[in-house]
Design a protein around this motif. Structure first.
Motif, PDB file in Angstrom:
ATOM      1  N   ALA A  56       0.841  -1.202   0.000  1.00  0.00           N
ATOM      2  CA  ALA A  56       0.000   0.000   0.000  1.00  0.00           C
ATOM      3  C   ALA A  56       0.874   1.250   0.000  1.00  0.00           C
ATOM      4  O   ALA A  56       2.026   1.226   0.445  1.00  0.00           O
ATOM      5  N   ARG A  57       0.324   2.320  -0.503  1.00  0.00           N
ATOM      6  CA  ARG A  57       1.049   3.591  -0.462  1.00  0.00           C
ATOM      7  C   ARG A  57       1.404   3.906   0.985  1.00  0.00           C
ATOM      8  O   ARG A  57       0.622   3.673   1.906  1.00  0.00           O
ATOM      9  N   GLY A  58       2.630   4.363   1.173  1.00  0.00           N
ATOM     10  CA  GLY A  58       3.099   4.667   2.521  1.00  0.00           C
ATOM     11  C   GLY A  58       3.687   3.478   3.243  1.00  0.00           C
ATOM     12  O   GLY A  58       4.195   3.623   4.353  1.00  0.00           O
ATOM     13  N   CYS A  59       3.642   2.285   2.644  1.00  0.00           N
ATOM     14  CA  CYS A  59       4.116   1.061   3.296  1.00  0.00           C
ATOM     15  C   CYS A  59       5.085   0.302   2.399  1.00  0.00           C
ATOM     16  O   CYS A  59       5.046   0.427   1.177  1.00  0.00           O
ATOM     17  N   GLY A  60       5.918  -0.505   3.028  1.00  0.00           N
ATOM     18  CA  GLY A  60       6.784  -1.410   2.279  1.00  0.00           C
ATOM     19  C   GLY A  60       7.624  -0.702   1.242  1.00  0.00           C
ATOM     20  O   GLY A  60       8.280   0.293   1.516  1.00  0.00           O
ATOM     21  N   LEU A  61       7.572  -1.218   0.008  1.00  0.00           N
ATOM     22  CA  LEU A  61       8.394  -0.699  -1.080  1.00  0.00           C
ATOM     23  C   LEU A  61       7.680   0.345  -1.927  1.00  0.00           C
ATOM     24  O   LEU A  61       8.263   0.867  -2.873  1.00  0.00           O
ATOM     25  N   SER A  62       6.437   0.643  -1.618  1.00  0.00           N
ATOM     26  CA  SER A  62       5.707   1.687  -2.348  1.00  0.00           C
ATOM     27  C   SER A  62       6.106   3.065  -1.829  1.00  0.00           C
ATOM     28  O   SER A  62       6.756   3.181  -0.787  1.00  0.00           O
ATOM     29  N   ASP A  63       5.705   4.106  -2.588  1.00  0.00           N
ATOM     30  CA  ASP A  63       6.041   5.472  -2.178  1.00  0.00           C
ATOM     31  C   ASP A  63       5.615   5.745  -0.744  1.00  0.00           C
ATOM     32  O   ASP A  63       4.489   5.424  -0.348  1.00  0.00           O
ATOM     33  N   ARG A  64       6.505   6.347   0.008  1.00  0.00           N
ATOM     34  CA  ARG A  64       6.215   6.706   1.403  1.00  0.00           C
ATOM     35  C   ARG A  64       5.442   8.013   1.488  1.00  0.00           C
ATOM     36  O   ARG A  64       4.675   8.227   2.407  1.00  0.00           O
ATOM     37  N   GLU A  65       5.682   8.901   0.556  1.00  0.00           N
ATOM     38  CA  GLU A  65       4.999  10.192   0.530  1.00  0.00           C
ATOM     39  C   GLU A  65       3.918  10.124  -0.543  1.00  0.00           C
ATOM     40  O   GLU A  65       4.186   9.709  -1.662  1.00  0.00           O
ATOM     41  N   ALA A  66       2.723  10.508  -0.218  1.00  0.00           N
ATOM     42  CA  ALA A  66       1.626  10.496  -1.189  1.00  0.00           C
ATOM     43  C   ALA A  66       0.696  11.663  -0.899  1.00  0.00           C
ATOM     44  O   ALA A  66       0.661  12.184   0.224  1.00  0.00           O
ATOM     45  N   GLU A  67      -0.049  12.063  -1.902  1.00  0.00           N
ATOM     46  CA  GLU A  67      -0.996  13.173  -1.741  1.00  0.00           C
ATOM     47  C   GLU A  67      -2.129  12.804  -0.793  1.00  0.00           C
ATOM     48  O   GLU A  67      -2.605  13.625  -0.038  1.00  0.00           O
ATOM     49  N   SER A  68      -2.575  11.553  -0.889  1.00  0.00           N
ATOM     50  CA  SER A  68      -3.767  11.156  -0.134  1.00  0.00           C
ATOM     51  C   SER A  68      -3.644   9.714   0.338  1.00  0.00           C
ATOM     52  O   SER A  68      -3.051   8.882  -0.345  1.00  0.00           O
ATOM     53  N   PHE A  69      -4.217   9.435   1.488  1.00  0.00           N
ATOM     54  CA  PHE A  69      -4.303   8.081   2.012  1.00  0.00           C
ATOM     55  C   PHE A  69      -5.777   7.716   2.229  1.00  0.00           C
ATOM     56  O   PHE A  69      -6.109   6.938   3.108  1.00  0.00           O
ATOM     57  N   SER A  70      -6.639   8.265   1.404  1.00  0.00           N
ATOM     58  CA  SER A  70      -8.076   8.074   1.548  1.00  0.00           C
ATOM     59  C   SER A  70      -8.526   6.708   1.032  1.00  0.00           C
ATOM     60  O   SER A  70      -7.784   6.004   0.337  1.00  0.00           O
ATOM     61  N   PHE A  71      -9.740   6.346   1.368  1.00  0.00           N
ATOM     62  CA  PHE A  71     -10.337   5.113   0.853  1.00  0.00           C
ATOM     63  C   PHE A  71     -10.379   5.139  -0.668  1.00  0.00           C
ATOM     64  O   PHE A  71     -10.076   4.140  -1.321  1.00  0.00           O
ATOM     65  N   GLU A  72     -10.717   6.283  -1.237  1.00  0.00           N
ATOM     66  CA  GLU A  72     -10.791   6.410  -2.691  1.00  0.00           C
ATOM     67  C   GLU A  72      -9.421   6.174  -3.334  1.00  0.00           C
ATOM     68  O   GLU A  72      -9.324   5.523  -4.378  1.00  0.00           O
ATOM     69  N   SER A  73      -8.371   6.678  -2.704  1.00  0.00           N
ATOM     70  CA  SER A  73      -7.022   6.450  -3.222  1.00  0.00           C
ATOM     71  C   SER A  73      -6.647   4.971  -3.138  1.00  0.00           C
ATOM     72  O   SER A  73      -6.019   4.427  -4.045  1.00  0.00           O
ATOM     73  N   SER A  74      -7.045   4.328  -2.057  1.00  0.00           N
ATOM     74  CA  SER A  74      -6.779   2.890  -1.917  1.00  0.00           C
ATOM     75  C   SER A  74      -7.479   2.096  -2.999  1.00  0.00           C
ATOM     76  O   SER A  74      -6.913   1.145  -3.568  1.00  0.00           O
ATOM     77  N   MET A  75      -8.695   2.455  -3.328  1.00  0.00           N
ATOM     78  CA  MET A  75      -9.431   1.768  -4.397  1.00  0.00           C
ATOM     79  C   MET A  75      -8.789   2.032  -5.757  1.00  0.00           C
ATOM     80  O   MET A  75      -8.665   1.125  -6.583  1.00  0.00           O
ATOM     81  N   ALA A  76      -8.323   3.250  -5.968  1.00  0.00           N
ATOM     82  CA  ALA A  76      -7.641   3.578  -7.220  1.00  0.00           C
ATOM     83  C   ALA A  76      -6.323   2.807  -7.327  1.00  0.00           C
ATOM     84  O   ALA A  76      -5.947   2.359  -8.414  1.00  0.00           O
ATOM     85  N   ASP A  77      -5.639   2.613  -6.199  1.00  0.00           N
ATOM     86  CA  ASP A  77      -4.407   1.834  -6.192  1.00  0.00           C
ATOM     87  C   ASP A  77      -4.687   0.392  -6.594  1.00  0.00           C
ATOM     88  O   ASP A  77      -3.969  -0.187  -7.415  1.00  0.00           O
ATOM     89  N   LEU A  78      -5.726  -0.197  -6.028  1.00  0.00           N
ATOM     90  CA  LEU A  78      -6.110  -1.572  -6.380  1.00  0.00           C
ATOM     91  C   LEU A  78      -6.421  -1.668  -7.867  1.00  0.00           C
ATOM     92  O   LEU A  78      -5.978  -2.607  -8.547  1.00  0.00           O
ATOM     93  N   GLU A  79      -7.138  -0.711  -8.406  1.00  0.00           N
ATOM     94  CA  GLU A  79      -7.450  -0.697  -9.838  1.00  0.00           C
ATOM     95  C   GLU A  79      -6.171  -0.594 -10.678  1.00  0.00           C
ATOM     96  O   GLU A  79      -6.053  -1.268 -11.707  1.00  0.00           O
ATOM     97  N   SER A  80      -5.234   0.226 -10.241  1.00  0.00           N
ATOM     98  CA  SER A  80      -3.978   0.376 -10.975  1.00  0.00           C
ATOM     99  C   SER A  80      -3.182  -0.925 -11.004  1.00  0.00           C
ATOM    100  O   SER A  80      -2.606  -1.293 -12.033  1.00  0.00           O
ATOM    101  N   VAL A  81      -3.148  -1.618  -9.881  1.00  0.00           N
ATOM    102  CA  VAL A  81      -2.439  -2.896  -9.820  1.00  0.00           C
ATOM    103  C   VAL A  81      -3.136  -3.913 -10.723  1.00  0.00           C
ATOM    104  O   VAL A  81      -2.482  -4.645 -11.468  1.00  0.00           O
ATOM    105  N   ALA A  82      -4.451  -3.947 -10.686  1.00  0.00           N
ATOM    106  CA  ALA A  82      -5.199  -4.878 -11.552  1.00  0.00           C
ATOM    107  C   ALA A  82      -4.943  -4.569 -13.030  1.00  0.00           C
ATOM    108  O   ALA A  82      -4.745  -5.490 -13.836  1.00  0.00           O
TER     109      ALA A  82
END
Length: 84
Positions: A56-82
């Motif tokens: 997830a953004r902010g965790c592990g090997l993904s970017d630590r700094e991000a504009e948003s950590f919202s639910f909507e951003s998390s869903m967009a991240d899942l879509e991007s990975v898919a």
């Protein structure tokens, strides 16, 4: 990259029907396989599925700094990975 440019680390293992494990705060792509808890579980899932995992953004090997950590951003991240 996600919709807002956040870089997401992801990996795939195994064969079979596609399965995406949704990221949580308790995963790290680099260390999960060596974990006595997560390693065997990942091995079993990879026997039956083409398993894709991501940090997830902010965790592990993904970017630590991000504009948003919202639910909507998390869903967009899942879509991007898919999509990747």
């Amino acid at each position: 990259k996600s919709h807002d440019g956040a870089r997401l680390a992801y990996t795939s293992s195994g064969r079979g029907p596609a399965m995406i494990e949704v990221a949580t705060w308790l995963n790290h792509l680099q260390h999960d396989w060596s974990s006595p808890v997560w390693g065997p579980r990942l091995g079993e899932l990879s026997k039956h599925f083409a398993l894709t995992r991501y940090d997830a953004r902010g965790c592990g090997l993904s970017d630590r700094e991000a504009e948003s950590f919202s639910f909507e951003s998390s869903m967009a991240d899942l879509e991007s990975v898919a999509d990747a």
